[in-house]
Design a protein around this motif. Structure first.
Motif, PDB file in Angstrom:
ATOM      1  N   ALA A  35      33.169  30.346  56.969  1.00 24.08           N
ATOM      2  CA  ALA A  35      33.495  29.411  55.719  1.00 24.08           C
ATOM      3  C   ALA A  35      33.784  28.107  56.217  1.00 24.08           C
ATOM      4  N   VAL A  36      35.006  27.985  56.717  1.00 21.54           N
ATOM      5  CA  VAL A  36      35.578  26.711  56.963  1.00 21.54           C
ATOM      6  C   VAL A  36      34.878  25.957  57.775  1.00 21.54           C
ATOM      7  N   SER A  37      34.082  26.284  58.774  1.00 19.47           N
ATOM      8  CA  SER A  37      33.569  25.532  59.697  1.00 19.47           C
ATOM      9  C   SER A  37      32.066  25.054  59.056  1.00 19.47           C
ATOM     10  N   ARG A  38      31.759  25.703  58.422  1.00 17.47           N
ATOM     11  CA  ARG A  38      30.358  25.451  57.587  1.00 17.47           C
ATOM     12  C   ARG A  38      30.561  24.380  56.667  1.00 17.47           C
ATOM     13  N   SER A  39      31.917  24.573  55.778  1.00 15.63           N
ATOM     14  CA  SER A  39      32.237  23.586  54.680  1.00 15.63           C
ATOM     15  C   SER A  39      32.711  22.285  55.523  1.00 15.63           C
ATOM     16  N   ALA A  40      33.329  22.259  56.398  1.00 12.82           N
ATOM     17  CA  ALA A  40      33.919  21.207  56.987  1.00 12.82           C
ATOM     18  C   ALA A  40      32.655  20.319  57.476  1.00 12.82           C
ATOM     19  N   TYR A  54      29.479  23.102  48.656  1.00 13.51           N
ATOM     20  CA  TYR A  54      30.232  22.761  49.570  1.00 13.51           C
ATOM     21  C   TYR A  54      31.639  22.708  49.360  1.00 13.51           C
ATOM     22  N   SER A  55      32.082  22.720  48.023  1.00 13.85           N
ATOM     23  CA  SER A  55      33.441  22.660  47.667  1.00 13.85           C
ATOM     24  C   SER A  55      33.825  24.455  47.624  1.00 13.85           C
ATOM     25  N   LEU A  56      32.787  25.101  46.940  1.00 13.19           N
ATOM     26  CA  LEU A  56      32.959  26.321  46.811  1.00 13.19           C
ATOM     27  C   LEU A  56      32.962  27.197  48.331  1.00 13.19           C
ATOM     28  N   SER A  57      32.252  26.563  49.155  1.00 10.32           N
ATOM     29  CA  SER A  57      32.376  27.293  50.514  1.00 10.32           C
ATOM     30  C   SER A  57      33.815  27.147  50.964  1.00 10.32           C
ATOM     31  N   ALA A  58      34.312  25.764  50.830  1.00 10.85           N
ATOM     32  CA  ALA A  58      35.479  25.444  51.444  1.00 10.85           C
ATOM     33  C   ALA A  58      36.850  26.476  50.838  1.00 10.85           C
ATOM     34  N   LEU A  59      36.687  26.604  49.405  1.00 12.17           N
ATOM     35  CA  LEU A  59      37.423  27.546  48.565  1.00 12.17           C
ATOM     36  C   LEU A  59      37.470  28.902  49.103  1.00 12.17           C
ATOM     37  N   ALA A  60      35.991  29.471  49.485  1.00 12.31           N
ATOM     38  CA  ALA A  60      36.095  30.800  50.164  1.00 12.31           C
ATOM     39  C   ALA A  60      36.687  30.482  51.071  1.00 12.31           C
ATOM     40  N   GLY A  61      36.639  29.729  52.312  1.00 14.51           N
ATOM     41  CA  GLY A  61      37.206  29.941  53.379  1.00 14.51           C
ATOM     42  C   GLY A  61      38.824  29.956  53.324  1.00 14.51           C
ATOM     43  N   LEU A  62      39.384  29.136  52.232  1.00 16.38           N
ATOM     44  CA  LEU A  62      40.821  29.231  52.032  1.00 16.38           C
ATOM     45  C   LEU A  62      41.353  30.490  51.679  1.00 16.38           C
ATOM     46  N   ALA A 110      23.133  26.264  49.862  1.00 13.27           N
ATOM     47  CA  ALA A 110      23.725  27.345  49.515  1.00 13.27           C
ATOM     48  C   ALA A 110      25.137  27.291  50.008  1.00 13.27           C
ATOM     49  N   THR A 111      25.875  28.113  49.378  1.00 16.84           N
ATOM     50  CA  THR A 111      27.330  28.323  49.517  1.00 16.84           C
ATOM     51  C   THR A 111      27.531  29.784  50.063  1.00 16.84           C
ATOM     52  N   VAL A 112      28.733  30.055  50.676  1.00 10.08           N
ATOM     53  CA  VAL A 112      28.945  31.395  51.301  1.00 10.08           C
ATOM     54  C   VAL A 112      28.578  32.635  50.267  1.00 10.08           C
ATOM     55  N   TRP A 113      29.058  32.336  49.094  1.00  5.41           N
ATOM     56  CA  TRP A 113      28.696  33.189  48.144  1.00  5.41           C
ATOM     57  C   TRP A 113      27.418  33.130  47.284  1.00  5.41           C
ATOM     58  N   SER A 114      26.505  32.344  47.963  1.00  6.72           N
ATOM     59  CA  SER A 114      25.293  32.127  47.005  1.00  6.72           C
ATOM     60  C   SER A 114      24.445  33.576  47.267  1.00  6.72           C
ATOM     61  N   ASP A 115      23.744  33.814  46.492  1.00  5.58           N
ATOM     62  CA  ASP A 115      22.911  35.090  46.184  1.00  5.58           C
ATOM     63  C   ASP A 115      23.677  36.337  46.693  1.00  5.58           C
ATOM     64  N   PHE A 116      24.900  36.437  46.315  1.00  2.21           N
ATOM     65  CA  PHE A 116      25.857  37.486  46.519  1.00  2.21           C
ATOM     66  C   PHE A 116      26.227  37.465  48.145  1.00  2.21           C
TER      67      PHE A 116
END
Length: 142
Positions: A35-40, A54-62, A110-116
């Motif tokens: 998640a962190v590398s993808r969003s970065a 992209y912000s949601l993916s960063a939040l997921a990584g945190l 897509a985000t890390v959480w897209s489509d569950f």
């Protein structure tokens, strides 16, 4: 000055990384890196394309990072913090997953959480459920 967990005797912090807890730490660690590398990369290169995703993916990584830290730290306070974060993670996965299905135009990428968590083999929706179960089960009997 060291902050200690008042509910734990000094040096007797309950381990959370025994048995299935080891697998949870490993899986959460992998999700942190993913998640962190993808969003970065996405934030650095294409932020204007899909800032919400992209912000949601960063939040997921945190969130994944904090849960990983809590599991490794151990103790009742860390267990409770991990439980709260896992519950928030599950709510986030379900909300974002439903949102991406109901209104795909809101997420041009897509985000890390897209489509569950389909892009991550549904691990983002399975992991918090499993972690909540483990954390509740690992609680010390009174």
């Amino acid at each position: 000055m060291t902050v200690t967990d008042e509910s734990e005797p000094r040096g007797k912090r309950q381990k959370l990384i025994t048995g299935p807890g080891i697998l949870l730490v490993w899986l959460y660690g992998v999700m942190v890196v993913g998640a962190v590398s993808r969003s970065a990369v996405q934030i650095a290169t294409d932020f204007d394309k899909a800032p919400l995703a992209y912000s949601l993916s960063a939040l997921a990584g945190l969130v994944y990072g904090f849960i990983t830290y809590s599991l490794v730290r151990g103790g009742d306070t860390a267990r409770r913090a991990a439980l709260v974060c896992c519950a928030a993670e599950l709510v986030g996965v379900l909300a974002v997953g439903a949102w991406t299905l109901a209104e795909p135009s809101a997420f041009p990428d897509a985000t890390v959480w897209s489509d569950f968590g389909m892009g991550y083999l549904f691990i983002p929706v399975i992991l918090p459920v499993t972690a909540i179960f483990w954390l509740r089960k690992s609680r010390r009997a009174p």
